[in-house]
Design a protein around this motif. Sequence first.
Motif, short mmCIF file in Angstrom:
data_model
loop_
_atom_site.label_atom_id
_atom_site.label_comp_id
_atom_site.label_asym_id
_atom_site.label_seq_id
_atom_site.Cartn_x
_atom_site.Cartn_y
_atom_site.Cartn_z
N HIS A 136 -35.06 44.35 90.43
CA HIS A 136 -36.14 44.88 89.52
C HIS A 136 -36.28 46.37 89.97
O HIS A 136 -36.44 47.23 88.81
CB HIS A 136 -37.36 44.26 89.94
CG HIS A 136 -37.29 42.84 89.19
ND1 HIS A 136 -38.32 41.74 89.79
CD2 HIS A 136 -37.03 42.47 88.16
CE1 HIS A 136 -38.07 40.80 88.94
NE2 HIS A 136 -37.25 41.06 88.00
N THR A 196 -39.02 46.73 80.78
CA THR A 196 -38.68 46.14 81.94
C THR A 196 -39.69 45.07 82.14
O THR A 196 -39.19 43.80 82.05
CB THR A 196 -38.64 47.23 83.21
OG1 THR A 196 -40.21 47.81 83.13
CG2 THR A 196 -37.52 48.39 83.32
N LEU A 223 -35.95 49.41 87.26
CA LEU A 223 -37.16 50.46 86.96
C LEU A 223 -36.77 51.92 87.00
O LEU A 223 -37.22 52.84 86.19
CB LEU A 223 -38.41 50.20 87.87
CG LEU A 223 -39.13 48.85 87.24
CD1 LEU A 223 -39.94 48.37 88.64
CD2 LEU A 223 -40.14 49.28 86.36
N THR A 243 -34.15 52.97 84.23
CA THR A 243 -34.90 53.00 83.02
C THR A 243 -35.73 54.18 82.84
O THR A 243 -35.86 54.93 82.00
CB THR A 243 -35.70 51.77 82.61
OG1 THR A 243 -34.91 50.58 82.94
CG2 THR A 243 -36.39 51.62 81.15
#
Length: 343
Positions: free
Chosen positions: A3, A111, A7, A10
């Motif tokens: 994750h 996300t 993040l 992105t």
Amino acid sequence: MDHASILRETSRRLGFDALGIASAEIPAGAEHLRHWLSLSYQGEMSWMARNPELRADPRQYDPKAKTIIVAGVSSRQTTPPLRRGRIAAYAQGSDYHESLRDKLTQLAQQTLALWGAPYRVCVDSSPLMEKPIAAMAGLGWLGKNTLIIHTEHGPWLMLGSLLTSLEITPGIPSQDHCGSCTRCLDACPTQAFPQPYILDARRCLAYLTIEHPGPIPEEFRTRIGDRLFGCDECLEVCPWNRHAQQSRELAFSYVTRPDLTEMLAWNDTRFRREFRGTPIFRLKRSRWLRNICIVLGNIGTAHDLPALTTGCRDADPLVREHAAWAVAQIHARATATMPTTNN
Ligand code: SF4
Ligand code: SF4
């Protein structure tokens, strides 16, 4: 990819310059808020004194929050202004809050929303201690000038956050790299730092030219120099600027404004038309003209006297008083530089 990596990737694509991740817990340094408030260093910013417990603890603001994602966009401006009067780097264009909120929303949608995680977007007005949280998230350290210092972008990051109930592995809190440096403390024109890492906002020119509602105390007027809105002195001198580049964010792009004497003649309608959607709008005409008068009092010449004399008859007493002060300053300078005659 995990994750945190998604993040980061992105956020880069969306134009963020930095991103950190913290657990939603009380950040180190939160206890200083009470002490700072007890000394009234917040000045007239009474909203800072409301609910200090809520401000210190993100879980009181959002009990379901497990993670705070802090993202930053650099506001650094490397081009000098084309007109008289300086405006803080973050305020030279349009209001960045909307753009930051949009970017954060896009980041969340691309996300957290895809992962089924509820989120909340927080920009500026949310009761979060953004800077200590950013330090905890590994975005940078809290410098002696009380700003987040990033190793690549220096002290110029404008921050926004996403609160989410999803647990994400937090970053490592940043180490303090100020060392023995005291450049920001030494450069402050008003000695607004009673000690390193503590700001007395009542002495800070950013506070006085933006937040302070009434007349600017006379002891600070000459020290304002040509600053129309805010002050970047303790940011400009930081050695961690050595790698900092011009901001890529369009919201911060410099907008050329008319000369000070022209703006001094604007009525409220004109002020609103020109500054709607910019950080200057919140000053309203009264404080903006107050600031123009102070700058003219400090850098103006005899050419500016007609506009200032009109300002002395303005319907707004704040403008009248500052215009009269500026006229007196210009006359005093002219007298001081007048050649003396020997009889
Ligand atoms: S913004 Fe300017 S006045 Fe305020 S603390 Fe920094 S250098 Fe001092
Ligand atoms: S100028 Fe020096 S002391 Fe101030 S924040 Fe930057 S590194 Fe730290």
